[in-house]
Design an enzyme around this catalytic site. Structure first.
Site, PDB file in Angstrom:
ATOM      1  N   ARG A   1       0.802  -1.232   0.000  1.00 39.99           N
ATOM      2  CA  ARG A   1       0.000   0.000   0.000  1.00 39.99           C
ATOM      3  C   ARG A   1       0.836   1.285   0.000  1.00 39.99           C
ATOM      4  O   ARG A   1       0.314   2.375  -0.149  1.00 39.99           O
ATOM      5  CB  ARG A   1      -0.964  -0.013   1.200  1.00 39.99           C
TER       6      ARG A   1
ATOM      7  N   ARG B   1      28.799  25.828   0.926  1.00 39.22           N
ATOM      8  CA  ARG B   1      28.874  24.438   0.488  1.00 39.22           C
ATOM      9  C   ARG B   1      29.955  23.699   1.262  1.00 39.22           C
ATOM     10  O   ARG B   1      30.603  24.257   2.127  1.00 39.22           O
ATOM     11  CB  ARG B   1      29.128  24.392  -1.019  1.00 39.22           C
TER      12      ARG B   1
ATOM     13  N   TYR C   1      38.538  27.336 -11.394  1.00 39.72           N
ATOM     14  CA  TYR C   1      38.427  26.163 -12.266  1.00 39.72           C
ATOM     15  C   TYR C   1      38.822  26.550 -13.680  1.00 39.72           C
ATOM     16  O   TYR C   1      38.252  27.479 -14.256  1.00 39.72           O
ATOM     17  CB  TYR C   1      36.974  25.676 -12.225  1.00 39.72           C
TER      18      TYR C   1
END
Ligand code: UD1
Ligand code: CA
Length: 454
Positions: A15, A332, A386
Site C-alpha cells: 500500500r 557548500r 576552475y
C-alpha cells in the site's frame, strides 16, 4: 536475563506504492527501521535479528553490522516470519521480543516495561495492547469473563461482536524463548490466507492454561503503524513534535515548532532561537544563543555561538562564533567561516577558510581559497578556481581590500595589505601592500597600511 529481539520486515508494504522497501522510507531523516532498532536496543541485551524478504538486499545493505538478518521467502505470515530466526537463536536467550518494523513511534521505554512484565510472568507471553475507538484494522484482544487474555482475533475473521472490542493488538510481544520455539510449530495454517499468524500463539498458550499478560498502553500515538504514505506523513509529524518538544525542554526557543524541521541526530545549545521554516538535517551541531532562520536549510554543519543565519543554505560547513550570515548566503562543503565573519546576500563559499573578521557583503563566489583576517571582499568578486580541468587555489592575506568585481584567476596569491581596483582581473601574484588595477591587473603603487595589525 539474556534477551534478543526479532524485527519483522519482510512484508512488501504494497500500500506504500513504492519501489523503495517500506522500512527504508525516512522519518525525521532516518529509515523507519532505524527507529524500531533504536527502541529495541533499549530493551534487549543481544544483537537483534531482522527478518527480511521484499527488498532484502537493500534492507540488508542499510542494516550493515547493526543486526543479523534471516530471509523469509516466501512470506507466509508473521508466525512463519519469526520461525525463520529459530536456527539462529534457539537455545541462546531467555526472552525474545518480537516487533513489527513499521511502528517507528514505539518507545524503547515501552518495550522495556514489556520485558519487565514478562520477567515476572509465570506464563510464556506478554504483549502490548491499546484501547482505541478507531480500530485501524488491528487485531482485537479477546478477554475471558475474569478479565484474562484469551486470544487475538484478526479483523477480517472477527465476529460482529468481536469487532466491537476496543482493545487492540499493538504488535509488540515478549516471549519465553524456549516456549516460543516450540509453539511456532503448533500454529495452525490460517484457512483463508494460508498464512501462519504469530497472534495465534496467544490462544496456544491460554488453551494450555498458561497466562498471557497485556500491558495496556496509554499513548495511542506510539502505536501508529505505517501502511500507507498518509500514515507516513502522520508519523513524520508526530516524530517531529517529539523532537521539537525535547529541544524546547532543553532550552531552545522555537517561534513555530510546527514549521521547524529537525532530524534526529541534530544537537542544539540553549538559548538558540529557531525561526519558522528552518530545516536542520543530518549531523548538524549548533551552539548556544544563535538566531537561525526564517527560511534556512542546514545540513551536516557545525555552528558556534551567537551566530545569525537568515534565509540561507549551508551543507558540510563550519561557522565559528558571532558569524553574521545572509540573507541568501550559501555555504557548500568545506566552507569554514571564522569568528565575526560577515557574509551578506548572494555569496557562495566552498572549500574555503575565511579568517576572523572577513567581510563579504554582496554577491561573490569564493572557492578553494584561504582568506586572511579582516580582509574585505568587494561586491561581485570571483575566485576563478576552475580552468576547465582542474581546481586551483587562491590565497589572500590579511587586511586585503579586494575591489568590486575583481576576478582572481587561480592559482594566485595576494599579499597582506594589498588592494585591487574595481574590475581588476588578477592573473599574477600580488606582493604585500601593493595596489593592482586593470585587465590583466598591473601594480601601480606601493601602499601605506591603515590597519595597525602587521
Ligand atoms: C498485524 C497483527 C495484528 C496487529 C497489527 C498491528 C498478525 C497476524 N496481525 O497485522 O494483530 O493488530 O499487526 O499493526 O500478526 N511480515 C513479515 N512476514 C510476513 C508477514 C508480515 O515479515 O510473512 C512483517 C511485515 O513486514 C510487517 C509486520 O510483519 O512489518 C506486520 O505485518 P502486516 O501484514 O502489516 O500485519 P497486519 O495485518 O498489520
Ligand atoms: Ca501492519
Amino acid at each position: 536475563m539474556k534477551s534478543t529481539a526479532i524485527l519483522l520486515a519482510a512484508g512488501q508494504g504494497t500500500r506504500m506504492k513504492s519501489s523503495l522497501p517500506k522500512v527504508l522510507h525516512p522519518i525525521a531523516g532516518k529509515p523507519m527501521i532505524w527507529h524500531a532498532l533504536r527502541a529495541i536496543q533499549q530493551s534487549t541485551t543481544e544483537k537483534p535479528v531482522v527478518v527480511v524478504g521484499h527488498g532484502a538486499d537493500e534492507v540488508k545493505a542499510w542494516l550493515g553490522e547493526s543486526a543479523q538478518t534471516v530471509l523469509q521467502e516466501p512470506q507466509l505470515g508473521t508466525g512463519h516470519a519469526v520461525m525463520q530466526a529459530e536456527s539462529l537463536l534457539k537455545g541462546k536467550n531467555d526472552l525474545v521480543v518480537v516487533c513489527y518494523s513499521d511502528m517507528p513511534l514505539l518507545r524503547g521505554e515501552t518495550l522495556q516495561q514489556l520485558v519487565e512484565t514478562q520477567e515476572k510472568n509465570s506464563g510464556p507471553i506478554s504483549m502490548l495492547t491499546v484501547i482505541a475507538d478507531d480500530p485501524r484494522g488491528f487485531g482485537r484482544v479477546i478477554r475471558r469473563d475474569d478479565g484474562s487474555v484469551e486470544a487475538i482475533v484478526e479483523e477480517y475473521v472477527a465476529t460482529p461482536e468481536q469487532l466491537q472490542v476496543k482493545e487492540l493488538n499493538v504488535g509488540g510481544y515478549c516471549f519465553d524463548a524456549n516456549w516460543l520455539w516450540d509453539a511456532l510449530h503448533r500454529i495452525p495454517k490460517n484457512p483463508q490466507k494460508g498464512e501462519y499468524y504469530l497472534t495465534d500463539t496467544v490462544e496456544l498458550a491460554t488453551r494450555d492454561g498458561l497466562s498471557v499478560q497485556a500491558n495496556v498502553m496509554d499513548d495511542l500515538e506510539e502505536t501508529i503503524g505505517i501502511n500507507t504514505r498518509a500514515h507516513l506523513a502522520e508519523v513524520e509529524a508526530a516524530m517531529r513534535r517529539r523532537i521539537t518538544q525535547e529541544h524546547m525542554l532543553n532550552g531552545v526557543t522555537m517561534m513555530d515548532p510546527a514549521s521547524t524541521y529537525i532530524e534526529v541526530d541534530v544537537k542544539i545549545g540553549r538559548d538558540t532561537i529557531l525561526m519558522p521554516n528552518t530545516y536542520l538535517h543530518g549531523k548538524t551541531e549548533i551552539g548556544e544563543a544563535n538566531v537561525i532562520g526564517p527560511n534556512t536549510i542546514i545540513r551536516d554543519s557545525k555552528i558556534g555561538n551567537r551566530c545569525k543565519i537568515l534565509a540561507s543554505v549551508m551543507e558540510g560547513a563550519t561557522l565559528e562564533d558571532d558569524v553574521d550570515m545572509g540573507p541568501f548566503a550559501r555555504l557548500r562543503k568545506g566552507a569554514h567561516l571564522g569568528s565575526h565573519v560577515r557574509m551578506g546576500n548572494f555569496g557562495e563559499v566552498k572549500d574555503s577558510y575565511l579568517a576572523e573578521g572577513v567581510k563579504m557583503g554582496h554577491f561573490s563566489y569564493v572557492g578553494n581559497a584561504q582568506i586572511g583576517a579582516n580582509t574585505n571582499i568587494g561586491a561581485g568578486t570571483i575566485t576563478c578556481n576552475y580552468d576547465g580541468e582542474k581546481k586551483h587555489n587562491t590565497e589572500i592575506g590579511e587586511d586585503v581590500f579586494i575591489g568590486s568585481d575583481t576576478m582572481l584567476v587561480a592559482p594566485l596569491k595576494i599579499g597582506d595589505g594589498a588592494r585591487t581596483g574595481a574590475g581588476a582581473v588578477v592573473t599574477k601574484n600580488v606582493a604585500d601592500d601593493t595596489l593592482v588595477v586593470g585587465m590583466p591587473a598591473r601594480a601601480i603603487k606601493k601602499l601605506e597600511r591603515k590597519s595597525k595589525k602587521k
